[in-house]
Scaffold this active site. Structure first.
Site, PDB file in Angstrom:
ATOM      1  N   SER A   1       0.826  -1.223   0.000  1.00 30.82           N
ATOM      2  CA  SER A   1       0.000   0.000   0.000  1.00 30.82           C
ATOM      3  C   SER A   1       0.855   1.266   0.000  1.00 30.82           C
ATOM      4  CB  SER A   1      -0.965   0.002   1.191  1.00 30.82           C
ATOM      5  OG  SER A   1      -0.275  -0.239   2.394  1.00 30.82           O
TER       6      SER A   1
ATOM      7  N   HIS B   1      -2.075  -8.838   2.306  1.00 29.17           N
ATOM      8  CA  HIS B   1      -1.711  -7.562   2.937  1.00 29.17           C
ATOM      9  C   HIS B   1      -2.834  -7.187   3.927  1.00 29.17           C
ATOM     10  CE1 HIS B   1       0.215  -3.781   3.458  1.00 29.17           C
ATOM     11  NE2 HIS B   1      -0.165  -3.137   2.367  1.00 29.17           N
TER      12      HIS B   1
ATOM     13  N   HIS C   1       5.721 -12.520   7.852  1.00 28.51           N
ATOM     14  CA  HIS C   1       5.937 -11.145   7.384  1.00 28.51           C
ATOM     15  C   HIS C   1       7.123 -11.113   6.431  1.00 28.51           C
ATOM     16  CE1 HIS C   1       6.475  -6.784   7.416  1.00 28.51           C
ATOM     17  NE2 HIS C   1       5.205  -6.755   7.780  1.00 28.51           N
TER      18      HIS C   1
ATOM     19  N   ARG D   1       3.217  -4.294  16.819  1.00 25.87           N
ATOM     20  CA  ARG D   1       1.836  -3.837  16.673  1.00 25.87           C
ATOM     21  C   ARG D   1       0.879  -4.895  17.231  1.00 25.87           C
ATOM     22  NH1 ARG D   1       1.895  -2.745  10.329  1.00 25.87           N
ATOM     23  NH2 ARG D   1       2.722  -4.860  10.479  1.00 25.87           N
TER      24      ARG D   1
ATOM     25  N   ASP E   1      -2.255  -8.048  11.812  1.00 26.27           N
ATOM     26  CA  ASP E   1      -3.617  -8.458  11.450  1.00 26.27           C
ATOM     27  C   ASP E   1      -4.129  -9.625  12.288  1.00 26.27           C
ATOM     28  OD1 ASP E   1      -3.819  -6.585   9.308  1.00 26.27           O
ATOM     29  OD2 ASP E   1      -2.410  -7.833   8.217  1.00 26.27           O
TER      30      ASP E   1
END
Ligand code: CMX
Length: 481
Positions: free
Chosen positions: A284, A314, A360, A369, A415
């Site tokens: 992105s 993603h 990843h 995160r 995620d």
């Protein structure tokens, strides 16, 4: 019902906090009088600070290129050309750098530091204001509380959607994926682009950043309304509350979505902050930057980035995680033992599928995160069934993925956790989750677009070869050895 603030109330809002501030395009170029004004950095608007800072940055880049332009910074192996260009240095991204072991640093600050150092909405708020991060990413400076407040008000004042975008959203098929709706709406906002209009009128290159800045803030201001409109149209009654001109970005987003719970507002602030930026090579960020390098407006550039974010490898992985979790829940019938979960993980892998939320391209440890979201859950709902399930998977999945031996990183990414937090507060429609990621990603990628225009970054155009040409190349290199 759409959110409406007139141009005059917008300018009033902007000036309420800083009486000398300016934000609209009628004052695009800093006048001599404005630049002579004598007040501290902590009182200046974002645009004023950026205008002061970027000439030095442009000079630094010029010097760097002059002195080290021919220095070799990387070597490329053939396997990288065929391997998604993993690890090749060749992009410039000022806001953040991702370390494989440690995770992301925003302008040198880790996520725990960001959570501590950025201004908060109030004394009883623990989470950082995402608009403060936008300031940091653009300038490298932590803004004062008053500066963030002024920026929140400025963004709220830009929230009104043009009628054609509002109507467009209301008329899209209700079963069109929320990310497709999001991208369509952002693309349609091109009608508002000050950059595109200025370019058509022959604006000079040195002024590109001004219009890119204005478009970026206009766009950021409108994103919570677009996202909420999609959510309310698809899953609720289609009605939207008014934007609160005195509320911060995260609170307005939560309210527009229809969630006023204080903890959910805190979650939105944290969510938007940690999902914003992850250096420049992810799909992105890279796409937004690449499309922007052709001088497409921030609207078209971000829409392109959002289309990339919508991919299941993603940003859409947050939706996939929830769907995968629900299937697991259905299949194991309340048995959340490690043995049962391990069996389910192997079933996924043996079916030739990826375990969503794990792995990843850069990270080689648990994503900070993920950790930040885990801490949030531990603080607010440690006994929530889905959180406990996610925690057990965290204990099992890395061992299974390591045993499988394919993935270079068996640890969870961002995620893996986000959906469970949203589920707890009642935002249960998983297909919407990537839209929230998209709002956050705009906060991360638009600063670089402004910087690109300010420093006169060129159109991006790497070299490609056909396989025949690569064969020729490697054989030629081998023959010379
Ligand atoms: N489950 C199963 N297999 C996995 C895996 C996972 N979670 N992660 C990687 N692998 C596999 C890859 O598919 C690849 O297999 P092949 O050799 O058969 O093609 C192999 O392991 C090596 O891949 P890698 O080098 O470790 O990972 P990549 O850099 O190619 O891909 C990513 C990174 C994120 C796309 C991958 O780990 C993945 O598909 N994860 C699941 C989807 C996901 O969670 N995506 C979100 C990432 C964060 C974000 O962008 O939002």
């Amino acid at each position: 019902m759409s959110t409406v603030l007139s141009a005059s109330s917008r300018s009033l809002l902007g000036r309420k906090i800083f009486k000398n501030s300016f934000s609209s395009c009628d004052k695009i170029v800093l006048s001599t009088m404005e630049s002579r004004r004598c007040y501290s950095n902590a009182e200046k608007t974002l645009k004023e600070r950026f205008a002061e800072i970027f000439p030095a940055k442009a000079e630094e880049i010029k010097e760097l290129k002059k002195n080290y332009g021919k220095t070799v910074i990387d070597e490329v192996k053939l396997e990288q050309a065929y391997g998604g260009m993993r690890g090749i240095k060749g992009l410039v991204w000022e806001g953040s750098v991702l370390d494989p072991e440690e995770g992301i640093r925003f302008r040198g600050k880790t996520i725990p530091e960001i959570r501590k150092d950025l201004p908060k909405a109030s004394a009883d708020s623990d989470e950082p204001l995402p608009e403060g991060l936008f300031w940091l990413l653009l300038t490298g400076e932590v803004p004062s509380e008053a500066q963030v407040k002024a920026l929140s008000a400025d963004l709220a004042s830009r929230s009104e959607l043009p009628e054609h975008v509002s109507n467009l959203l209301d008329n899209l098929p209700k079963d069109l994926h929320p990310m497709a709706q999001f991208s369509i709406a952002v693309t349609a906002l091109e009608s508002e682009s000050k950059f595109a209009k200025a370019y058509a009128q022959g604006v000079a290159k040195k002024d590109y950043w001004n219009y890119t800045f204005e478009d970026s803030l206009d766009l950021l201001g409108k994103l919570p309304v677009i996202a909420s409109k999609i959510y309310r149209n698809m899953f609720k009654d289609g009605k939207l509350c008014e934007i609160d001109p005195n509320a911060d970005y995260g609170k307005n987003l939560a309210n527009l979505l229809g969630f006023s719970n204080k903890e959910f507002v805190e979650l939105m602030r944290l969510y938007l902050t940690i999902h914003s930026d992850h250096e420049g090579g992810n799909v992105s960020a890279h796409t937004t930057h690449l499309v922007g390098s052709a001088l497409s407006s921030p609207y078209l550039s971000l829409a392109a980035g959002l289309n990339g974010l919508a991919g299941p490898l993603h940003g859409r992985a947050n939706q996939e995680v929830l769907e995968w979790l629900f299937k697991l829940r259905e299949e194991v019938n309340g048995d959340y033992s490690k043995e049962t979960i391990e069996k389910y993980l192997w079933e996924t892998l043996n079916a030739g599928r990826v375990v969503p939320g794990y792995g990843h391209a850069v990270l080689r440890k648990t994503d900070p995160r993920y950790t930040a979201q885990r801490e949030f859950a531990l603080k607010h709902f440690p006994d929530y069934e889905l959180f406990k399930l996610v925690s057990t998977i965290y204990e099992v999945a890395p061992k299974v993925l390591t045993k499988q031996g394919k993935t270079k990183n068996p640890w969870p990414n961002v995620d893996s956790h986000s959906g469970v937090l949203l589920q707890y507060y009642g935002l249960t429609e998983a297909s919407f989750y990537t839209v929230l990621f998209g709002v956050a990603r705009a906060i991360g990628v638009l600063p670089q677009l402004i910087i690109d225009r300010a420093v006169g970054a060129p159109i991006e155009r790497p070299k490609s070869f056909s396989t025949e040409k690569y064969i020729e190349l490697v054989k030629g290199i081998k023959a010379k050895m």
